[in-house]
Design a protein around this motif. Structure first.
Motif, PDB file in Angstrom:
ATOM      1  N   LYS A  46       8.044   2.239   1.195  1.00  0.00           N
ATOM      2  CA  LYS A  46       9.357   3.123   0.512  1.00  0.00           C
ATOM      3  C   LYS A  46      10.002   1.630   0.347  1.00  0.00           C
ATOM      4  O   LYS A  46      10.599   1.179   0.931  1.00  0.00           O
TER       5      LYS A  46
ATOM      6  N   SER B 187       0.653  -1.190  -0.368  1.00  0.00           N
ATOM      7  CA  SER B 187       0.217   0.112  -0.404  1.00  0.00           C
ATOM      8  C   SER B 187       0.746   1.250  -0.379  1.00  0.00           C
ATOM      9  O   SER B 187       2.320   1.289  -0.189  1.00  0.00           O
ATOM     10  N   LYS B 188       0.454   2.495   0.235  1.00  0.00           N
ATOM     11  CA  LYS B 188       0.814   2.960  -0.444  1.00  0.00           C
ATOM     12  C   LYS B 188       1.391   3.158   1.204  1.00  0.00           C
ATOM     13  O   LYS B 188       0.810   2.975   3.013  1.00  0.00           O
ATOM     14  N   GLY B 189       2.528   3.855   1.462  1.00  0.00           N
ATOM     15  CA  GLY B 189       3.246   5.080   2.721  1.00  0.00           C
ATOM     16  C   GLY B 189       4.468   3.347   3.258  1.00  0.00           C
ATOM     17  O   GLY B 189       4.643   2.905   3.723  1.00  0.00           O
TER      18      GLY B 189
ATOM     19  N   GLY C 165       5.517   1.584  -9.040  1.00  0.00           N
ATOM     20  CA  GLY C 165       4.365   2.252  -8.165  1.00  0.00           C
ATOM     21  C   GLY C 165       5.774   3.435  -7.236  1.00  0.00           C
ATOM     22  O   GLY C 165       6.810   3.302  -7.690  1.00  0.00           O
ATOM     23  N   ASP C 166       5.305   3.537  -6.213  1.00  0.00           N
ATOM     24  CA  ASP C 166       5.521   4.455  -5.725  1.00  0.00           C
ATOM     25  C   ASP C 166       5.138   4.000  -4.099  1.00  0.00           C
ATOM     26  O   ASP C 166       3.549   4.068  -3.894  1.00  0.00           O
ATOM     27  N   ALA C 167       6.256   4.818  -2.927  1.00  0.00           N
ATOM     28  CA  ALA C 167       5.485   4.752  -1.534  1.00  0.00           C
ATOM     29  C   ALA C 167       3.894   5.891  -1.432  1.00  0.00           C
ATOM     30  O   ALA C 167       3.220   6.028  -0.597  1.00  0.00           O
ATOM     31  N   ALA C 168       3.651   7.299  -2.426  1.00  0.00           N
ATOM     32  CA  ALA C 168       2.758   7.839  -2.690  1.00  0.00           C
ATOM     33  C   ALA C 168       1.759   7.081  -3.236  1.00  0.00           C
ATOM     34  O   ALA C 168       1.001   7.792  -2.783  1.00  0.00           O
ATOM     35  N   ASN C 169       1.596   6.385  -4.046  1.00  0.00           N
ATOM     36  CA  ASN C 169       0.589   5.410  -4.003  1.00  0.00           C
ATOM     37  C   ASN C 169       0.011   3.679  -4.395  1.00  0.00           C
ATOM     38  O   ASN C 169      -0.807   3.646  -4.373  1.00  0.00           O
ATOM     39  N   GLY C 170       1.291   3.195  -3.980  1.00  0.00           N
ATOM     40  CA  GLY C 170       1.581   1.936  -4.052  1.00  0.00           C
ATOM     41  C   GLY C 170       2.548   1.447  -4.725  1.00  0.00           C
ATOM     42  O   GLY C 170       3.200   2.111  -5.343  1.00  0.00           O
ATOM     43  N   THR C 171       2.720   0.721  -4.026  1.00  0.00           N
ATOM     44  CA  THR C 171       3.871  -0.940  -5.533  1.00  0.00           C
ATOM     45  C   THR C 171       3.509  -1.700  -5.122  1.00  0.00           C
ATOM     46  O   THR C 171       3.244  -2.521  -4.010  1.00  0.00           O
TER      47      THR C 171
ATOM     48  N   ASP D   7       3.508   8.827   4.008  1.00  0.00           N
ATOM     49  CA  ASP D   7       1.409   8.798   2.751  1.00  0.00           C
ATOM     50  C   ASP D   7       0.792   7.461   4.023  1.00  0.00           C
ATOM     51  O   ASP D   7      -0.175   7.506   3.370  1.00  0.00           O
TER      52      ASP D   7
END
Length: 506
Positions: free
Chosen positions: A262, A258-260, A289-295, A326
């Motif tokens: 890294k 999920s987001k949050g 993806g990334d930490a702000a939106n999920g990976t 996030d």
């Protein structure tokens, strides 16, 4: 032609596949069974004998094949020997009275097609229908030695379903080791090398992976962590046992964060086998993806030929990920993993790690809110600061978020303009996870700071500022502390006067 004499090598070729390996037991014909390796729960295996097999009494290297009573038309249709079939006119004529002998000449691809086409409609079961159990062998009692169609029935999406058929040969006159078997890897039988077994062709979805998450050495799955903490994740990935029967077995692990969180770089992941040998090089790792939106990160076996050697093993994927800001609004960081094979996708293995927060309201002795009070949050010892300072806003509010459950020390470092900088509260706040609803937590404080300026009621924290000692609360320890402070102030004033007096005398 009523009978066909075959070389043993041809029998092996004809019965090597398809859910279709040559199968036998060491029992005599009166007590014959068919063994299904890696049987699947919810599946029922039903045997039908379509041909008789018998070792030639004059030449034990040869086998005689005859079509079972009542099966001639069904075998002709499945083998392409009927009027609409694709067999040559010569073969249609040659095998008209014994179509099973024609099937015994098939190569692997032809036998796969025959197994797919052969129907048991209207036929009597020649043995006992047997239920499977995931990962375990199932023994199917049959009516005697011969060549069998084994159907696989199960329920899918609430509807009765028939899976891929198996064509299976039992012992022949009790012989078990005289005939070489070469399993067909295309149909998952590549590890079948002797009479007596075949692998279930129709697999259920793969067993889900399991996930673990730790903060240091502490399991925090379902518990909490703070923003900035680095969490260690482990995915335990079971490889289906019947992968051993295939030359190539596609295999993918999908990890969804999920987001949050890294996630690490691709070079920081590690995959090991049951012997703890690093096999990361066998996988292609692809993040998205990334930490702000999920990976979402996929781990795909680069060459499916590598998968069968790990059949039945549990692979282990490990990596570290850091909780970011996030995660604050969501209140948790969630992580799940699935497995995908040529039999579909597994269920999820999941972890969830929560975070919490608390706030306070700054007021004066008359209950009016105060702006501009500055606070610093520390760990329980009061020595290690957490995040930067926080000032109360126009509503007198100061807040902290992204915290793990635990005890923290709050210190006011600067009072609002016009209020005493000497009487600044220091107190401890404890965040306790709700055991019935771990997404929630309760907030409590100790009796309060030395001056009695911090109080809490039902999780609401109020902190006072005063302009002088006379405004300090006069109850309990706070009252005692006030008099102590006043006494110290008076004593200090006395010392000052004495020094000044002596200065005048001199």
């Amino acid at each position: 032609m009523k009978m066909r004499t075959l070389l043993a090598g041809i029998v092996a070729a004809a019965t090597m596949l398809g859910g279709m390996a040559a199968v036998a037991t060491s029992a005599q014909a009166a007590d014959v069974t068919i063994t299904v390796n890696n049987s699947q729960s919810g599946h029922t295996y039903t045997p039908y004998k379509f041909a008789n097999l018998e070792v030639d009494a004059n030449d034990p290297s040869k086998v005689e094949v005859t079509t079972a009573d009542g099966w001639s038309d069904a075998v002709k249709t499945a083998a392409g020997l009927d009027d609409a079939g694709n067999a040559t006119p010569a073969n249609k004529k040659l095998y008209a009275s014994n179509p099973a002998a024609y099937v015994a000449t098939f190569n692997a691809a032809q036998l796969r097609g025959f197994a797919h086409n052969l129907l048991a409609t209207g036929k009597t079961v020649d043995g006992t229908a047997t239920s499977g159990t995931d990962g375990k062998s199932a023994s199917i009692p049959v009516s005697g030695e011969g060549w069998y169609l084994v159907t696989d029935s199960f329920t899918k999406d609430g509807k009765p379903t028939t899976g891929v058929n198996a064509i299976v040969a039992t012992t022949i006159n009790g012989h078990t080791g005289d005939f070489k078997v070469v399993g067909d890897a295309v149909t998952g039988q590549g590890n079948i090398q002797a009479l007596g077994q075949f692998n279930a062709k129709n697999e259920n979805a793969p067993q889900p992976p399991t996930k673990e998450v730790k903060l240091g050495n502490v399991d925090v799955n379902g518990k909490s962590a703070s923003v900035g903490d680095t969490l260690s994740f482990t995915i335990n990935v079971p490889v289906p046992a019947n992968a051993a029967g295939y030359d190539e077995y596609p295999f993918t692990i999908t990890d969804t964060a999920s987001k949050g969180l890294k996630m690490p770089s691709t070079s920081e992941y590690k995959i090991t086998d049951a012997a703890k040998k690093d096999i990361t090089r066998l996988f292609t790792i692809t993040p998205n993806g990334d930490a702000a939106n999920g990976t979402t990160t996929t781990f795909t076996v680069t060459d499916p030929k590598n998968t069968p050697q790990y059949a039945g093993q549990t692979l282990v994927v490990t990596y570290n990920a850091t909780v970011t800001e996030d995660a604050i609004n969501a209140g948790s960081v969630d992580n799940s993993a699935t497995i995908s094979t040529n039999n579909g996708a597994s269920g999820n293995g999941t972890t969830k790690v929560y975070n919490y927060g608390f706030s306070l309201t700054k007021k004066d002795k008359d209950g009016d809110t105060l702006k501009g009070a500055v606070f610093q949050l520390y760990d329980e010892s009061g020595k290690r600061s957490i995040s930067s300072t926080v000032s109360t806003d126009g509503n007198g509010k100061a807040a902290w978020s992204g915290l793990a459950a635990g005890t923290y020390t709050v210190k006011e470092t600067k009072a609002p303009a016009g209020y005493s900088q000497q009487f600044l509260p220091k107190f401890k706040v404890t965040i306790t996870q709700n055991q019935n609803d771990p997404a929630k937590a309760t907030v409590t404080i100790e009796e309060g700071d030395t001056f009695g300026l911090a109080t809490e009621s039902n999780g609401d924290i109020t902190v006072l500022n005063v302009k002088n000692a006379s405004q300090l609360p006069l109850t309990g320890a706070a009252g005692t502390a006030m008099f102590t402070v006043v006494a110290l102030l008076v004593a200090a004033a006395g010392v000052t006067l004495a020094v000044k007096s002596r200065q005048r005398v001199h």
